[in-house]
Write a protein that holds these residues in place. Structure first.
Motif, PDB file in Angstrom:
ATOM      1  N   SER A  27       0.833  -1.186   0.000  1.00 25.67           N
ATOM      2  CA  SER A  27       0.000   0.000   0.000  1.00 25.67           C
ATOM      3  C   SER A  27       0.874   1.244   0.000  1.00 25.67           C
ATOM      4  CB  SER A  27      -0.908  -0.004   1.234  1.00 25.67           C
ATOM      5  OG  SER A  27      -1.608   1.205   1.335  1.00 25.67           O
ATOM      6  N   PRO A  28       0.674   2.157  -0.952  1.00 24.42           N
ATOM      7  CA  PRO A  28       1.479   3.386  -0.946  1.00 24.42           C
ATOM      8  C   PRO A  28       1.253   4.198   0.323  1.00 24.42           C
ATOM      9  CG  PRO A  28       0.359   3.094  -3.056  1.00 24.42           C
ATOM     10  CD  PRO A  28      -0.223   2.091  -2.113  1.00 24.42           C
ATOM     11  N   GLY A  29       0.057   4.092   0.899  1.00 27.71           N
ATOM     12  CA  GLY A  29      -0.208   4.838   2.121  1.00 27.71           C
ATOM     13  C   GLY A  29       0.648   4.389   3.277  1.00 27.71           C
ATOM     14  N   LEU A  30       0.949   3.072   3.334  1.00 23.01           N
ATOM     15  CA  LEU A  30       1.791   2.561   4.414  1.00 23.01           C
ATOM     16  C   LEU A  30       3.213   3.087   4.293  1.00 23.01           C
ATOM     17  CD1 LEU A  30       2.236   0.705   6.841  1.00 23.01           C
ATOM     18  CD2 LEU A  30       2.638  -1.179   5.233  1.00 23.01           C
ATOM     19  N   VAL A  31       3.755   3.067   3.072  1.00 25.14           N
ATOM     20  CA  VAL A  31       5.112   3.581   2.856  1.00 25.14           C
ATOM     21  C   VAL A  31       5.178   5.065   3.158  1.00 25.14           C
ATOM     22  CG1 VAL A  31       6.939   3.885   1.159  1.00 25.14           C
ATOM     23  CG2 VAL A  31       5.553   1.795   1.150  1.00 25.14           C
ATOM     24  N   ARG A  32       4.169   5.804   2.679  1.00 25.28           N
ATOM     25  CA  ARG A  32       4.156   7.242   2.929  1.00 25.28           C
ATOM     26  C   ARG A  32       4.003   7.526   4.420  1.00 25.28           C
ATOM     27  NH1 ARG A  32       0.255  10.825  -0.680  1.00 25.28           N
ATOM     28  NH2 ARG A  32       1.819  10.057  -2.181  1.00 25.28           N
ATOM     29  N   GLY A  33       3.231   6.683   5.112  1.00 24.97           N
ATOM     30  CA  GLY A  33       3.076   6.878   6.551  1.00 24.97           C
ATOM     31  C   GLY A  33       4.386   6.671   7.298  1.00 24.97           C
ATOM     32  N   LEU A  34       5.176   5.676   6.874  1.00 25.66           N
ATOM     33  CA  LEU A  34       6.472   5.457   7.513  1.00 25.66           C
ATOM     34  C   LEU A  34       7.428   6.604   7.224  1.00 25.66           C
ATOM     35  CD1 LEU A  34       7.008   1.640   6.867  1.00 25.66           C
ATOM     36  CD2 LEU A  34       6.359   2.753   9.008  1.00 25.66           C
ATOM     37  N   VAL A  35       7.381   7.125   5.995  1.00 28.26           N
ATOM     38  CA  VAL A  35       8.264   8.229   5.646  1.00 28.26           C
ATOM     39  C   VAL A  35       7.888   9.483   6.419  1.00 28.26           C
ATOM     40  CG1 VAL A  35       8.991   9.737   3.766  1.00 28.26           C
ATOM     41  CG2 VAL A  35       8.785   7.272   3.381  1.00 28.26           C
ATOM     42  N   ASP A  36       6.598   9.721   6.590  1.00 24.33           N
ATOM     43  CA  ASP A  36       6.140  10.920   7.282  1.00 24.33           C
ATOM     44  C   ASP A  36       6.204  10.792   8.799  1.00 24.33           C
ATOM     45  OD1 ASP A  36       5.655  12.063   4.845  1.00 24.33           O
ATOM     46  OD2 ASP A  36       3.527  11.498   4.805  1.00 24.33           O
ATOM     47  N   ASN A  37       6.407   9.580   9.318  1.00 25.17           N
ATOM     48  CA  ASN A  37       6.439   9.382  10.766  1.00 25.17           C
ATOM     49  C   ASN A  37       7.791   9.827  11.312  1.00 25.17           C
ATOM     50  OD1 ASN A  37       6.370   8.472  13.414  1.00 25.17           O
ATOM     51  ND2 ASN A  37       5.385   6.545  12.898  1.00 25.17           N
ATOM     52  N   PRO A  38       7.820  10.811  12.217  1.00 32.26           N
ATOM     53  CA  PRO A  38       9.118  11.273  12.736  1.00 32.26           C
ATOM     54  C   PRO A  38       9.849  10.202  13.521  1.00 32.26           C
ATOM     55  CG  PRO A  38       7.297  12.275  13.949  1.00 32.26           C
ATOM     56  CD  PRO A  38       6.691  11.576  12.776  1.00 32.26           C
ATOM     57  N   TRP A  39       9.119   9.318  14.195  1.00 27.12           N
ATOM     58  CA  TRP A  39       9.778   8.261  14.957  1.00 27.12           C
ATOM     59  C   TRP A  39      10.454   7.262  14.019  1.00 27.12           C
ATOM     60  CZ3 TRP A  39      10.941   8.765  19.793  1.00 27.12           C
ATOM     61  CH2 TRP A  39      10.157   9.562  20.621  1.00 27.12           C
ATOM     62  N   ALA A  40       9.812   6.958  12.886  1.00 29.38           N
ATOM     63  CA  ALA A  40      10.430   6.050  11.921  1.00 29.38           C
ATOM     64  C   ALA A  40      11.695   6.675  11.330  1.00 29.38           C
ATOM     65  CB  ALA A  40       9.437   5.705  10.816  1.00 29.38           C
ATOM     66  N   ARG A  41      11.646   7.973  11.018  1.00 22.35           N
ATOM     67  CA  ARG A  41      12.838   8.635  10.503  1.00 22.35           C
ATOM     68  C   ARG A  41      13.928   8.709  11.568  1.00 22.35           C
ATOM     69  NH1 ARG A  41       9.001  12.333   8.401  1.00 22.35           N
ATOM     70  NH2 ARG A  41       9.729  13.931   9.855  1.00 22.35           N
ATOM     71  N   PHE A  42      13.527   8.937  12.803  1.00 21.91           N
ATOM     72  CA  PHE A  42      14.496   8.967  13.905  1.00 21.91           C
ATOM     73  C   PHE A  42      15.197   7.619  14.051  1.00 21.91           C
ATOM     74  CE2 PHE A  42      15.309   8.002  18.393  1.00 21.91           C
ATOM     75  CZ  PHE A  42      16.182   9.022  18.731  1.00 21.91           C
ATOM     76  N   ALA A  43      14.420   6.517  14.033  1.00 23.03           N
ATOM     77  CA  ALA A  43      15.011   5.185  14.166  1.00 23.03           C
ATOM     78  C   ALA A  43      15.924   4.868  12.987  1.00 23.03           C
ATOM     79  CB  ALA A  43      13.908   4.132  14.289  1.00 23.03           C
ATOM     80  N   ALA A  44      15.501   5.210  11.773  1.00 24.79           N
ATOM     81  CA  ALA A  44      16.330   4.939  10.595  1.00 24.79           C
ATOM     82  C   ALA A  44      17.623   5.746  10.640  1.00 24.79           C
ATOM     83  CB  ALA A  44      15.540   5.268   9.330  1.00 24.79           C
ATOM     84  N   ARG A  45      17.545   6.993  11.093  1.00 23.82           N
ATOM     85  CA  ARG A  45      18.734   7.834  11.157  1.00 23.82           C
ATOM     86  C   ARG A  45      19.717   7.308  12.203  1.00 23.82           C
ATOM     87  NH1 ARG A  45      16.106  11.962  11.037  1.00 23.82           N
ATOM     88  NH2 ARG A  45      15.789  12.221  13.271  1.00 23.82           N
ATOM     89  N   ARG A  46      19.227   6.944  13.379  1.00 19.48           N
ATOM     90  CA  ARG A  46      20.102   6.424  14.428  1.00 19.48           C
ATOM     91  C   ARG A  46      20.709   5.084  14.022  1.00 19.48           C
ATOM     92  NH1 ARG A  46      20.015  10.771  15.502  1.00 19.48           N
ATOM     93  NH2 ARG A  46      19.621  11.861  17.457  1.00 19.48           N
ATOM     94  N   LEU A  47      19.928   4.241  13.392  1.00 18.14           N
ATOM     95  CA  LEU A  47      20.449   2.942  12.969  1.00 18.14           C
ATOM     96  C   LEU A  47      21.527   3.111  11.904  1.00 18.14           C
ATOM     97  CD1 LEU A  47      20.274  -0.118  13.190  1.00 18.14           C
ATOM     98  CD2 LEU A  47      18.467  -0.080  11.457  1.00 18.14           C
ATOM     99  N   THR A  48      21.323   4.039  10.989  1.00 15.08           N
ATOM    100  CA  THR A  48      22.323   4.288   9.953  1.00 15.08           C
ATOM    101  C   THR A  48      23.617   4.803  10.558  1.00 15.08           C
ATOM    102  OG1 THR A  48      20.573   4.790   8.349  1.00 15.08           O
ATOM    103  CG2 THR A  48      22.796   5.536   7.820  1.00 15.08           C
TER     104      THR A  48
END
Length: 350
Positions: A27-48
């Motif tokens: 679902s494009p909405g699920l991907v867009r929701g993860l991209v727009d979620n600040p917590w998901a971006r925070f986790a991806a940034r810290r993991l990277t």
């Protein structure tokens, strides 16, 4: 209307419904929701950041042996060792292979938990570290807990007592004492404590790890500096929080002072001081190297010094990896704790 004319008015297959077109499953909405979620971006940034930092650490640890002048195996075995023994040990350690081959094997071994073999003892490095790591971890954790338990109440009390320019003499004494305690190196303080409380008074043991009394002097040596620094930071942050508008509002509502200080002021002051606490924990872990050697503490600090003196570079390499990984994990834990205590920080950063 004939059949040919009717066929032109019948709905045909759309561009995305034909038999040769693959239908989307996500679902494009699920991907867009993860991209727009600040917590998901925070986790991806810290993991990277963590993955890149670990890779740099591992690469630097691998290059450490190869940047040492001379033959590390010859240096570890001594000048009296025969060339045949040196060649056999180099072959056993895989040092005769090309650098890309050694680097790939090093990464594969690390993924499997293999840190190599000690040059001097022939034991696996993971076994040597596993035997010494609990002693260092216990010393570092107890010292950090003592520093927090002492510094947070002390900094809070001094902020309350000196609020509004009151008790200027007490503030001067606190600042001078904390600066002096923070500037004394851990090993120098350890030597002083050994001489006073171990040699002169005989109250505590001065070497080895035994009962609870053996922890007193090493823990005091490690915790004094971080406790002084953190107490000053807590006092400064607490004094700033006590002048905030919401604290004035809480006082105007005639809330009990204990509730104002502990429930409204302290959480905000501790949140701002948590970053400094994480840095102090990292420096405290590094400080165990010298303190353990003063007290003959059977931990990683004394192990790395002995390995450097005996030129056992695989053990030095493994201990450096453990210390570096520990510092990186502490920084990640501090970032996560800050985000949980103040979610606005994660949102602002994203």
């Amino acid at each position: 209307m004939n059949a040919q004319t009717a066929d032109r008015f019948l709905p045909g297959p759309g561009p995305d419904t034909g038999p040769g077109v693959e239908q989307p499953h996500a679902s494009p909405g699920l991907v867009r929701g993860l991209v727009d979620n600040p917590w998901a971006r925070f986790a991806a940034r810290r993991l990277t950041r963590l993955v890149l930092s670990v890779w740099v650490l591992v690469t630097a640890a691998f290059a450490m042996i190869h940047l040492i002048p001379g033959d590390p195996v010859r240096a570890a075995l001594g000048m009296n060792a025969s060339q045949q023994v040196v060649n056999q040990r180099r072959e056993m350690l895989g040092l005769n292979d090309s650098l890309p081959t050694q680097y790939g094997r090093f990464l594969r071994n690390l993924a499997g938990g293999d840190l190599g073999t000690s040059v001097t003892s022939g034991l696996p490095v993971s076994q040597v570290i596993g035997d010494r790591l609990p002693s260092t971890a216990a010393l570092a954790v107890v010292s950090f807990l003592l520093a927090v338990v002492v510094s947070v109440p002390l900094g809070t009390a001094m902020a309350v007592l000196t609020r509004g320019g009151r008790h200027h003499g007490g503030e001067l004494v606190f600042t001078s004492t904390s600066v002096l305690a923070a500037t004394i190196p851990e090993f120098l303080l350890a030597v002083g404590l050994v001489w006073v409380f171990g040699v002169q008074l005989g109250w505590f043991p001065v070497a080895g790890r035994g009962g609870p009394s053996s922890y007193v002097l090493p823990v005091l040596s490690l915790a004094a500096g971080p406790a002084a620094v953190l107490a000053r930071i807590v006092r400064i942050e607490m004094a700033s929080v006590l002048n905030a508008d919401y604290i004035r509002t809480a006082r105007a509502k005639r809330l009990p002072p204990r509730r104002v200080y502990l429930r409204h002021a302290l959480p905000n002051a501790v949140t701002a001081s948590l970053t400094i606490g994480g840095l102090l924990l990292s420096s405290l872990v590094a400080g165990t190297v010298l303190v353990e050697n003063v007290f003959a503490w059977p931990g990683l600090g004394s192990t790395i010094v002995q390995s450097i003196l005996s030129k056992d570079y695989p053990v030095v390499q493994g201990v450096v990896l453990v210390y570096g990984t520990g510092v990186l994990l502490v920084n990640v834990a501090v970032d996560v704790a800050l985000a949980l205590l103040d979610p606005r920080s994660a949102i602002r950063e994203s």
